[in-house]
Scaffold this motif. Structure first.
Motif, PDB file in Angstrom:
ATOM      1  N   VAL A   1       8.059   0.695   7.981  1.00 46.91           N
ATOM      2  CA  VAL A   1       7.006   0.690   6.949  1.00 46.91           C
ATOM      3  C   VAL A   1       5.779   1.474   7.385  1.00 46.91           C
ATOM      4  N   ARG A   2       5.396   1.313   8.643  1.00 44.64           N
ATOM      5  CA  ARG A   2       4.123   1.882   9.076  1.00 44.64           C
ATOM      6  C   ARG A   2       4.233   3.279   9.694  1.00 44.64           C
ATOM      7  N   ARG A   3       5.433   3.644  10.164  1.00 45.14           N
ATOM      8  CA  ARG A   3       5.544   4.942  10.819  1.00 45.14           C
ATOM      9  C   ARG A   3       6.638   5.823  10.231  1.00 45.14           C
ATOM     10  N   ASP A   4       7.887   5.340  10.271  1.00 51.13           N
ATOM     11  CA  ASP A   4       9.011   6.207   9.920  1.00 51.13           C
ATOM     12  C   ASP A   4       8.968   6.701   8.474  1.00 51.13           C
ATOM     13  N   LEU A   5       8.810   5.776   7.521  1.00 53.04           N
ATOM     14  CA  LEU A   5       8.846   6.154   6.110  1.00 53.04           C
ATOM     15  C   LEU A   5       7.644   7.006   5.710  1.00 53.04           C
ATOM     16  N   PRO A   6       6.399   6.592   6.025  1.00 53.24           N
ATOM     17  CA  PRO A   6       5.275   7.453   5.631  1.00 53.24           C
ATOM     18  C   PRO A   6       5.315   8.824   6.301  1.00 53.24           C
ATOM     19  N   GLU A   7       5.758   8.872   7.566  1.00 57.04           N
ATOM     20  CA  GLU A   7       5.814  10.166   8.260  1.00 57.04           C
ATOM     21  C   GLU A   7       6.873  11.070   7.634  1.00 57.04           C
ATOM     22  N   ALA A   8       8.020  10.488   7.252  1.00 52.19           N
ATOM     23  CA  ALA A   8       9.077  11.289   6.634  1.00 52.19           C
ATOM     24  C   ALA A   8       8.603  11.882   5.308  1.00 52.19           C
TER      25      ALA A   8
ATOM     26  N   LYS B   1       0.845  -1.205   0.000  1.00 50.22           N
ATOM     27  CA  LYS B   1       0.000   0.000   0.000  1.00 50.22           C
ATOM     28  C   LYS B   1       0.877   1.251   0.000  1.00 50.22           C
ATOM     29  N   LEU B   2       1.931   1.225   0.816  1.00 48.50           N
ATOM     30  CA  LEU B   2       2.818   2.384   0.924  1.00 48.50           C
ATOM     31  C   LEU B   2       3.495   2.677  -0.407  1.00 48.50           C
ATOM     32  N   ARG B   3       3.902   1.618  -1.108  1.00 47.60           N
ATOM     33  CA  ARG B   3       4.561   1.829  -2.407  1.00 47.60           C
ATOM     34  C   ARG B   3       3.635   2.514  -3.405  1.00 47.60           C
ATOM     35  N   GLY B   4       2.348   2.179  -3.352  1.00 50.07           N
ATOM     36  CA  GLY B   4       1.386   2.844  -4.215  1.00 50.07           C
ATOM     37  C   GLY B   4       1.312   4.334  -3.912  1.00 50.07           C
ATOM     38  N   TYR B   5       1.410   4.681  -2.642  1.00 50.53           N
ATOM     39  CA  TYR B   5       1.391   6.088  -2.232  1.00 50.53           C
ATOM     40  C   TYR B   5       2.670   6.795  -2.665  1.00 50.53           C
ATOM     41  N   LEU B   6       3.805   6.116  -2.540  1.00 51.16           N
ATOM     42  CA  LEU B   6       5.092   6.746  -2.839  1.00 51.16           C
ATOM     43  C   LEU B   6       5.268   7.041  -4.326  1.00 51.16           C
ATOM     44  N   THR B   7       4.601   6.281  -5.193  1.00 52.01           N
ATOM     45  CA  THR B   7       4.763   6.504  -6.635  1.00 52.01           C
ATOM     46  C   THR B   7       4.209   7.859  -7.071  1.00 52.01           C
ATOM     47  N   ASP B   8       3.326   8.440  -6.243  1.00 55.41           N
ATOM     48  CA  ASP B   8       2.713   9.723  -6.595  1.00 55.41           C
ATOM     49  C   ASP B   8       3.502  10.911  -6.050  1.00 55.41           C
ATOM     50  N   ILE B   9       4.616  10.659  -5.339  1.00 56.29           N
ATOM     51  CA  ILE B   9       5.380  11.735  -4.729  1.00 56.29           C
ATOM     52  C   ILE B   9       6.498  12.191  -5.669  1.00 56.29           C
ATOM     53  N   GLU B  10       6.582  13.478  -5.894  1.00 57.60           N
ATOM     54  CA  GLU B  10       7.627  14.043  -6.742  1.00 57.60           C
ATOM     55  C   GLU B  10       8.872  14.306  -5.897  1.00 57.60           C
ATOM     56  N   LEU B  11       9.987  13.663  -6.239  1.00 60.86           N
ATOM     57  CA  LEU B  11      11.212  13.771  -5.447  1.00 60.86           C
ATOM     58  C   LEU B  11      12.379  14.245  -6.300  1.00 60.86           C
ATOM     59  N   SER B  12      13.405  14.742  -5.604  1.00 62.03           N
ATOM     60  CA  SER B  12      14.647  15.087  -6.299  1.00 62.03           C
ATOM     61  C   SER B  12      15.339  13.797  -6.732  1.00 62.03           C
ATOM     62  N   VAL B  13      16.321  13.914  -7.590  1.00 63.64           N
ATOM     63  CA  VAL B  13      17.029  12.732  -8.102  1.00 63.64           C
ATOM     64  C   VAL B  13      17.679  11.972  -6.947  1.00 63.64           C
ATOM     65  N   THR B  14      18.328  12.706  -6.038  1.00 62.18           N
ATOM     66  CA  THR B  14      19.030  12.055  -4.922  1.00 62.18           C
ATOM     67  C   THR B  14      18.052  11.380  -3.966  1.00 62.18           C
ATOM     68  N   ALA B  15      16.974  12.094  -3.620  1.00 61.74           N
ATOM     69  CA  ALA B  15      15.977  11.521  -2.715  1.00 61.74           C
ATOM     70  C   ALA B  15      15.314  10.297  -3.343  1.00 61.74           C
ATOM     71  N   ALA B  16      15.032  10.378  -4.656  1.00 59.09           N
ATOM     72  CA  ALA B  16      14.417   9.239  -5.340  1.00 59.09           C
ATOM     73  C   ALA B  16      15.350   8.033  -5.335  1.00 59.09           C
ATOM     74  N   ALA B  17      16.650   8.283  -5.501  1.00 60.66           N
ATOM     75  CA  ALA B  17      17.622   7.185  -5.494  1.00 60.66           C
ATOM     76  C   ALA B  17      17.688   6.542  -4.111  1.00 60.66           C
ATOM     77  N   ARG B  18      17.685   7.373  -3.061  1.00 61.37           N
ATOM     78  CA  ARG B  18      17.743   6.824  -1.702  1.00 61.37           C
ATOM     79  C   ARG B  18      16.462   6.059  -1.354  1.00 61.37           C
ATOM     80  N   LEU B  19      15.342   6.580  -1.822  1.00 58.68           N
ATOM     81  CA  LEU B  19      14.082   5.881  -1.581  1.00 58.68           C
ATOM     82  C   LEU B  19      14.074   4.544  -2.299  1.00 58.68           C
ATOM     83  N   ARG B  20      14.605   4.498  -3.515  1.00 61.80           N
ATOM     84  CA  ARG B  20      14.668   3.247  -4.275  1.00 61.80           C
ATOM     85  C   ARG B  20      15.560   2.226  -3.556  1.00 61.80           C
ATOM     86  N   GLU B  21      16.714   2.681  -3.044  1.00 61.42           N
ATOM     87  CA  GLU B  21      17.623   1.782  -2.315  1.00 61.42           C
ATOM     88  C   GLU B  21      16.942   1.212  -1.066  1.00 61.42           C
TER      89      GLU B  21
END
Length: 204
Positions: A128-135, A76-96
């Motif tokens: 998954v449930r707190r740290d990443l979605p809150e950030a 569910k969280l991944r579906g939410y994250l796909t709609d977020i516009e990120l910088s290249v560096t942030a997107a790379a860190r999120l992917r890792e």
């Protein structure tokens, strides 16, 4: 329902056993005319000395079931994250981070290890449930205000740092699981070595 529970209780069973002793005494003539008092007294004594009932433990889901729930929440969280516009560096860190969480939540070997590691499941659940979605949510809200007040610190930098710290947490968990697997392998090696030594002594 309460009557049924009492009939099956330890107090009733112990009291009934002592009451039977009273009946035996009655039939053998020991109790005499006071046999009802003797039977009732022995029943009461048996019920009194019986150990208390042990309540059943709550039926909590085991770590394996909890892990399945965390895996579903991550999807569910991944579906939410796909709609977020990120910088290249942030997107790379999120992917890792996502790839590492994917590996830890895999149905294969990691699930087997985590099924016996409730603390590990808790760590994954927290990310998954707190740290990443809150950030990510904090980043989205802060970025909106930053666009209205240019020149302030970029919220992307904070998000990149947070993603890096979460990745370190996940890496520590992966390292702990790897060490657990390595120790299990070493234990099996020692077992085989010891078994071989015993066989040599027996053969000699």
């Amino acid at each position: 329902m309460a009557i049924s529970r009492y009939l099956e209780s330890r107090k009733n069973i112990a009291g009934s056993a002592c009451g039977l002793v009273g009946l035996v005494l009655t039939f053998t003539g020991v109790a005499g005319p006071y046999w009802p008092v003797v039977v009732a007294g022995l029943y009461g004594a048996g019920a009194l000395i019986a150990p208390p009932e042990r309540p059943s433990l709550p039926d909590f889901p085991d770590p394996s079931a909890q892990l399945d729930e965390v895996r579903g929440d991550f999807e569910k969280l991944r579906g939410y994250l796909t709609d977020i516009e990120l910088s290249v560096t942030a997107a790379a860190r999120l992917r890792e981070l996502s790839e590492l969480l994917d590996a830890l939540l895999d149905q294969g070997w990691s699930k087997e290890l985590l099924a016996h590691d409730p603390e590990g499941v808790h760590s994954l659940s927290r990310i998954v449930r707190r740290d990443l979605p809150e950030a990510v949510d904090s980043f989205v809200r802060t970025r909106w205000w930053t666009r209205m007040t240019p020149g302030t610190e970029s919220p992307e930098l904070q998000l990149e740092q947070q993603l890096g710290l979460m990745k370190q947490d996940a890496q520590r968990l992966a390292a702990a699981l790897r060490d657990t697997e390595a120790r299990r392998q070493e234990t099996h090696t020692r077992y085989l070595e010891d078994r071989g030594g015993h066989q040599e002594l027996s053969g000699g």
